[in-house]
Design a protein around this motif. Structure first.
Motif, PDB file in Angstrom:
ATOM      1  N   PHE A 368       0.868  -1.163   0.120  1.00 53.08           N
ATOM      2  CA  PHE A 368       0.035   0.182  -0.018  1.00 53.08           C
ATOM      3  C   PHE A 368       0.860   1.128  -0.047  1.00 53.08           C
ATOM      4  O   PHE A 368       1.867   1.268   0.330  1.00 53.08           O
ATOM      5  CB  PHE A 368      -1.053  -0.132   1.017  1.00 53.08           C
ATOM      6  CG  PHE A 368      -0.442   0.239   2.680  1.00 53.08           C
ATOM      7  CD1 PHE A 368      -0.161   1.742   3.193  1.00 53.08           C
ATOM      8  CD2 PHE A 368      -0.018  -0.614   3.258  1.00 53.08           C
ATOM      9  CE1 PHE A 368       0.315   1.821   4.279  1.00 53.08           C
ATOM     10  CE2 PHE A 368       0.625  -0.429   4.631  1.00 53.08           C
ATOM     11  CZ  PHE A 368       0.788   0.902   5.031  1.00 53.08           C
ATOM     12  N   VAL A 370       0.739   5.566   1.100  1.00 57.84           N
ATOM     13  CA  VAL A 370       0.063   6.858   1.745  1.00 57.84           C
ATOM     14  C   VAL A 370       0.360   7.892   0.693  1.00 57.84           C
ATOM     15  O   VAL A 370       1.570   8.204   0.454  1.00 57.84           O
ATOM     16  CB  VAL A 370       0.604   7.189   3.055  1.00 57.84           C
ATOM     17  CG1 VAL A 370      -0.083   8.427   3.504  1.00 57.84           C
ATOM     18  CG2 VAL A 370       0.332   5.802   3.918  1.00 57.84           C
ATOM     19  N   ARG A 379      -5.424  13.234   2.496  1.00 63.24           N
ATOM     20  CA  ARG A 379      -4.614  11.839   2.654  1.00 63.24           C
ATOM     21  C   ARG A 379      -5.260  10.545   2.293  1.00 63.24           C
ATOM     22  O   ARG A 379      -6.452  10.450   2.756  1.00 63.24           O
ATOM     23  CB  ARG A 379      -3.978  11.725   4.256  1.00 63.24           C
ATOM     24  CG  ARG A 379      -2.972  10.654   4.117  1.00 63.24           C
ATOM     25  CD  ARG A 379      -2.850  10.180   5.417  1.00 63.24           C
ATOM     26  NE  ARG A 379      -3.963   9.588   6.248  1.00 63.24           N
ATOM     27  CZ  ARG A 379      -3.955   9.211   7.482  1.00 63.24           C
ATOM     28  NH1 ARG A 379      -2.863   9.336   8.327  1.00 63.24           N
ATOM     29  NH2 ARG A 379      -5.101   8.506   7.910  1.00 63.24           N
ATOM     30  N   TRP A 380      -4.595   9.792   1.296  1.00 63.36           N
ATOM     31  CA  TRP A 380      -5.413   8.788   0.819  1.00 63.36           C
ATOM     32  C   TRP A 380      -4.372   7.664   1.307  1.00 63.36           C
ATOM     33  O   TRP A 380      -3.180   7.604   0.860  1.00 63.36           O
ATOM     34  CB  TRP A 380      -5.209   8.660  -0.445  1.00 63.36           C
ATOM     35  CG  TRP A 380      -6.254   9.966  -1.265  1.00 63.36           C
ATOM     36  CD1 TRP A 380      -7.596   9.933  -1.575  1.00 63.36           C
ATOM     37  CD2 TRP A 380      -5.931  11.184  -1.554  1.00 63.36           C
ATOM     38  NE1 TRP A 380      -7.886  11.249  -1.839  1.00 63.36           N
ATOM     39  CE2 TRP A 380      -6.865  11.882  -1.915  1.00 63.36           C
ATOM     40  CE3 TRP A 380      -4.555  11.731  -1.685  1.00 63.36           C
ATOM     41  CZ2 TRP A 380      -6.987  13.193  -2.549  1.00 63.36           C
ATOM     42  CZ3 TRP A 380      -4.602  13.042  -2.138  1.00 63.36           C
ATOM     43  CH2 TRP A 380      -5.758  13.757  -2.752  1.00 63.36           C
ATOM     44  N   ILE A 381      -4.906   6.488   1.631  1.00 61.75           N
ATOM     45  CA  ILE A 381      -4.244   5.371   1.752  1.00 61.75           C
ATOM     46  C   ILE A 381      -4.832   4.203   0.711  1.00 61.75           C
ATOM     47  O   ILE A 381      -5.997   4.055   0.779  1.00 61.75           O
ATOM     48  CB  ILE A 381      -4.448   4.495   3.079  1.00 61.75           C
ATOM     49  CG1 ILE A 381      -3.906   5.694   4.094  1.00 61.75           C
ATOM     50  CG2 ILE A 381      -3.772   3.337   3.251  1.00 61.75           C
ATOM     51  CD1 ILE A 381      -4.048   4.972   5.670  1.00 61.75           C
ATOM     52  N   PRO A 412       3.891  10.210   5.911  1.00 63.26           N
ATOM     53  CA  PRO A 412       3.147   9.237   5.836  1.00 63.26           C
ATOM     54  C   PRO A 412       2.229   9.127   7.216  1.00 63.26           C
ATOM     55  O   PRO A 412       1.162   8.374   7.325  1.00 63.26           O
ATOM     56  CB  PRO A 412       4.129   8.095   5.649  1.00 63.26           C
ATOM     57  CG  PRO A 412       5.327   8.309   6.063  1.00 63.26           C
ATOM     58  CD  PRO A 412       5.391   9.929   5.860  1.00 63.26           C
ATOM     59  N   VAL A 415       2.069   3.981  10.285  1.00 66.10           N
ATOM     60  CA  VAL A 415       1.315   2.915   9.395  1.00 66.10           C
ATOM     61  C   VAL A 415       1.918   1.743   9.340  1.00 66.10           C
ATOM     62  O   VAL A 415       3.180   1.547   9.883  1.00 66.10           O
ATOM     63  CB  VAL A 415       1.056   3.402   7.964  1.00 66.10           C
ATOM     64  CG1 VAL A 415       0.209   4.478   7.999  1.00 66.10           C
ATOM     65  CG2 VAL A 415       2.419   3.661   7.289  1.00 66.10           C
ATOM     66  N   PHE A 426      -3.446   2.280  10.787  1.00 65.17           N
ATOM     67  CA  PHE A 426      -3.048   3.645  10.458  1.00 65.17           C
ATOM     68  C   PHE A 426      -3.578   4.473  11.625  1.00 65.17           C
ATOM     69  O   PHE A 426      -4.666   4.168  12.216  1.00 65.17           O
ATOM     70  CB  PHE A 426      -3.191   4.030   9.290  1.00 65.17           C
ATOM     71  CG  PHE A 426      -4.793   4.012   8.861  1.00 65.17           C
ATOM     72  CD1 PHE A 426      -5.653   5.038   9.132  1.00 65.17           C
ATOM     73  CD2 PHE A 426      -5.272   2.915   8.180  1.00 65.17           C
ATOM     74  CE1 PHE A 426      -6.808   5.203   8.719  1.00 65.17           C
ATOM     75  CE2 PHE A 426      -6.509   3.084   7.997  1.00 65.17           C
ATOM     76  CZ  PHE A 426      -7.679   4.133   8.217  1.00 65.17           C
ATOM     77  N   SER A 428      -5.591   8.172  12.516  1.00 61.73           N
ATOM     78  CA  SER A 428      -6.568   9.378  11.892  1.00 61.73           C
ATOM     79  C   SER A 428      -7.217   9.910  12.717  1.00 61.73           C
ATOM     80  O   SER A 428      -7.660   9.602  13.751  1.00 61.73           O
ATOM     81  CB  SER A 428      -7.597   8.420  10.854  1.00 61.73           C
ATOM     82  OG  SER A 428      -8.415   9.476  10.342  1.00 61.73           O
TER      83      SER A 428
END
Length: 820
Positions: A368, A370, A379-381, A412, A415, A426, A428
């Motif tokens: 994956f 980040v 922010r996208w994972i 990042p 994570v 992660f 958040s």
């Protein structure tokens, strides 16, 4: 009258200063500025820091300075607590593995860098093998190919080393510049001429056939070598070999073509000449662009990952909608003409993205990334399939202000993979507080492992990957405790119990904790305890001196202030034992913005803490507020200053001053304010916009105009100055300087590479043009942003004390209104 003072010129004119009351019981002598601003190592003591365990768990290492030398040294102590800490000699330090590094999955080996070379240590035997020994620098050591190889980077290329055979293999061949042109021209006219030559001349045709045969032979041999990848004007970093050895991933960086960097002149130099220090750009300058590259070794092909499918990538930031309407924001009375608030069209198009990773599962089957928007509002994972260069969304966190918080930050964040190699974990701020989450990459199911109105400040898996080790402020915003949490979530199990803060390092076998602990009036010391609830902490160090201990340092009260919008704002309160009615008060404003100081542990502002004790001895009440924007209280407090610094963060100071008068009997005509960096900025805003509240202020190393500060910090909070001029106009003190009425002291280091000396020079010129006379500027020729020399600290705080004594204490012979 305007005065510009240099370090050695402390003014002596002015009213007689109020006499200090008798020293508190138990102290050897009254506190003085000269005493508390001395070199801390020489009279306070130096607390242990940089604590880590030896790889065998038999020793704890830390930096310390009990012998009061010029700098800290490395010490060691047995966790039994029965031995005295011993200094580690330099030869022995060279024989020890470095404190950092990367472990294999079984925690049997570690690789690390030291002095530009790579080393491998067997943790059971303690044997150290040197992997490289070159004049070039090798960095970024890691294990590769399911822990079979050691990887590292040299000169922007990836190498691997096989511990079994000792063989070194170059995995990439990145080259600067552009790929040279091939033998076959691309221009139509040149291709025509080439074909004609081959048709007309046998010798040309035969030689070309020979050349092609040699090229085919070279390509066959070159298959054993990595593909030459030409970078052009880009640079490369973050090189990784996939667990199966098929892919190398890397990050491409494109620096701006032209970026102007501010220069800071240094006047007091060993050469005797003024020397310029190259520092940083200013907010809004062009930033580095990032891309993720994938080198498919099996196909001998490179790809650059695309991001177009990221949800929300092309969304217009919410603040830009304001610029499609008439401006309604309050503007400074003396500022910057109407052009400073000129409307501009909203930006359109996709935002830039910075990728982090990839992060591979331990079985090597999944990865994956980040990804963060350049404006830090998303922010996208995402799951990554390097074979197809496709990404799929696992989690998106959006914030109309900016993404940050404990375990998240600007990179990042915290994570990783859970042991099942199916779930990503992660942190958040989805609920408004930083908590721990997992998401299943096979079905997208997300789970919160922790919840509540508190923050997870640190989270890591135990070595057996069955338990979470958590640091959090679950009991009180001003306390930090260590917890256990089951792998799949559940109740937090509190391990530490004393009020204050605990910084914990777990022993390699997981049985023992090395704890750096402090309380509000007790500096940090090193302790050890069993890794179980309620275990007794055993003290390993004693750092403070008898002279420091001779004074009864106060434990400040932790209180809450009810702000005008109903929010509870935490603060430290220092009060005289017998406060005089209508006495003076000082409000202290901590720096950094995003920092916590109204807590129950030893403050990083220890000099200010000691100064507050001195002020209380002289009859002052002192208030130290964790204003809006501070750390420790969740997302709403963190982003409470978005697009308006000098808004809620300032009204929190005003509301605190009001509480002092209404609840604690402070005179509303005798309140001062001071602080450094962000605290200096708030002090300026207070003196310029709240002159009826604050009679005197000391602004230290202050930001005076946010358009002149750096990009990484300022762009998050105020966006870019040419896109959000409203935010900058209402947030910059220089625009409000006409409001100055009280007595203002400004202090600034001349070689400040963070908040440049130019900031305070520009404000000084503004005050001159406004014909203001009740201000002073003290400059410190050898100091950067954080002062170092005790003489500078002493001079600065003598000026601050004189400012308050002159303007906040009753005049000699009776109680008055306080002078300006």
């Amino acid at each position: 009258m305007r005065k510009i003072y240099f370090l050695s010129l402390l003014a002596t004119a002015g009213p007689a200063l109020a006499q200090a009351p008798p020293a508190p019981a138990g102290s050897l002598a009254p506190l003085t500025v000269e005493k508390i601003m001395r070199d801390p190592a020489q009279w306070l003591g130096t607390s242990p820091s940089n604590v880590y365990w030896g790889e065998d768990g038999r020793r704890i290492f830390f930096s310390w300075n009990p012998s009061r030398e010029r700098r800290d040294s490395l010490y060691q102590v047995a966790p039994t607590g029965t031995a005295v800490p011993q200094k580690v000699s330099l030869p022995e330090q060279r024989r020890l593995p470095a404190s950092g590094g990367e472990y294999d999955e079984a925690y049997t080996r570690k690789v690390y860098e030291r002095d530009g070379d790579i080393y491998l240590v067997d943790l059971k035997s303690g044997k150290i093998r040197r992997v490289t020994n070159t004049s070039e620098r090798e960095t970024s050591p890691a294990f590769a190919l399911q822990d079979k190889l050691v990887s590292y980077v040299r000169a922007q290329n990836l190498y691997t080393w096989d511990p079994a055979t000792g063989e070194t293999t170059q995995r990439t061949d990145f080259r600067k510049g552009s790929k040279p042109p091939g033998p076959v021209p691309t221009d139509k006219a040149e291709r025509y001429l080439r074909a004609q030559q081959l048709a007309l001349f046998d010798v040309v045709r035969l030689r070309e056939q020979d050349r092609q045969a040699r090229e085919r032979q070279q390509k066959a041999l070159a298959r054993l070598q990595p593909k030459g990848i030409y970078l052009g004007t880009q640079a490369v970093t973050n090189l990784q070999l996939s667990p199966d050895g098929r892919y190398v991933t890397y990050t491409l960086l494109q620096e701006p073509a032209t970026t102007k960097v501010a220069l800071v002149p240094s006047f007091v130099t060993v050469s005797g000449f003024t020397e310029d220090i190259s520092t940083r750009t200013k907010v809004g300058a062009s930033q580095t662009a990032y891309e993720l590259g994938i080198y498919d070794i099996a196909r001998d092909t490179t790809f650059v990952l695309g991001y177009k499918e990221l949800k929300g990538l092309d969304e217009l930031p919410a603040y830009r909608k304001e610029y499609q309407l008439p401006a309604k924001a309050p503007m400074p009375a003396d500022s910057a003409k109407a052009s400073a608030d000129k409307k501009t069209k909203p930006a359109t198009g996709q935002r830039r993205v910075q990728p982090f990773g990839p992060y591979w599962s331990t079985d090597g089957q999944r990865a994956f990334l980040v990804m963060r928007a350049a404006d830090n509002k998303d922010r996208w994972i995402v799951a990554l399939d390097p074979a197809t260069q496709k990404i799929s969304l696992l989690d998106r966190q959006h914030d109309d202000a900016w993404i940050s918080g404990p375990g998240i930050g600007n990179g990042p964040g915290n994570v990783g993979w859970l042991p099942d190699n199916r779930r990503v974990w992660f942190q958040s701020e989805e609920t408004g507080y930083s908590h721990l989450y997992t998401v299943d990459v096979t079905n997208g199911q997300k789970q919160a492992l922790t919840s509540g109105k508190f923050e997870i400040q640190r989270a890591q898996l135990s070595r057996d990957r069955k338990t979470w080790y958590i640091s959090a402020n679950a009991t009180h915003p001003g306390e930090q405790h260590f917890y256990h949490l089951p792998l799949n979530g559940g109740a937090l199990r509190q391990i530490t119990t004393r009020p204050g803060a605990h910084e914990v390092e777990v022993s390699p076998d997981g049985r023992t904790l090395a704890v750096r602990y402090s309380y509000a009036n007790k500096p940090w010391e090193l302790y050890v305890m069993d890794n179980k609830p309620g275990a007794k902490m055993r003290q390993l160090t004693h750092s403070t001196t008898p002279e420091f201990e001779s004074y009864p340092w106060r434990e400040p009260e932790i209180i809450t202030i009810k702000a005008r919008d109903g929010a509870d704002v935490y603060a430290r309160l220092y009060r005289p034992a017998a406060a005089a009615a209508q006495g003076p008060a000082v409000v202290f404003v901590h720096g950094a913005g995003y920092l916590q100081n109204a807590h129950k542990w030893w403050s990083s502002y220890f000099r200010e803490y000691m100064f507050h004790n001195l002020l209380v001895d002289k009859g002052y009440t002192v208030l130290d507020i964790d204003y809006r924007g501070s750390a420790g209280y969740g997302r709403e407090v963190r982003t409470g200053i978005y697009r308006y610094m000098g808004g809620k963060d300032l009204t929190d100071q005003v509301d605190g001053a009001k509480m002092l008068t209404e609840k604690y009997g402070v005179s509303p005509q005798r309140i001062g304010i001071y602080g450094g960096s962000y605290g200096g900025f708030i002090t300026l805003m207070a003196m310029f916009t709240q002159p009826e509240v604050f009679r005197a202020g000391a602004a230290l190393r202050s930001v005076t105009d946010w358009a002149h500060y750096n990009h990484g910090y300022t762009d998050n909070i105020l966006n870019e100055p040419y896109n959000d001029s409203i935010a900058y106009a209402r947030s910059s003190p220089i625009n409000f300087a006409s409001g100055l009425k009280g007595a203002l002291l400004m202090c600034h280091g001349m070689v400040d590479t963070n908040v440049h000396f130019q900031d305070i020079v520009r404000l000084s010129q503004r005050l001159i043009e406004l014909k203001k006379e009740n201000w002073e500027l003290a400059v410190y020729p050898v100091e950067d942003h954080a002062f170092v020399e005790p003489s500078s600290w002493t001079d600065e705080y003598k000026r601050i004390l004189k400012l308050f004594e002159t303007n906040l204490q009753p005049p000699a012979g009776g109680r008055g209104s306080g002078g300006q």
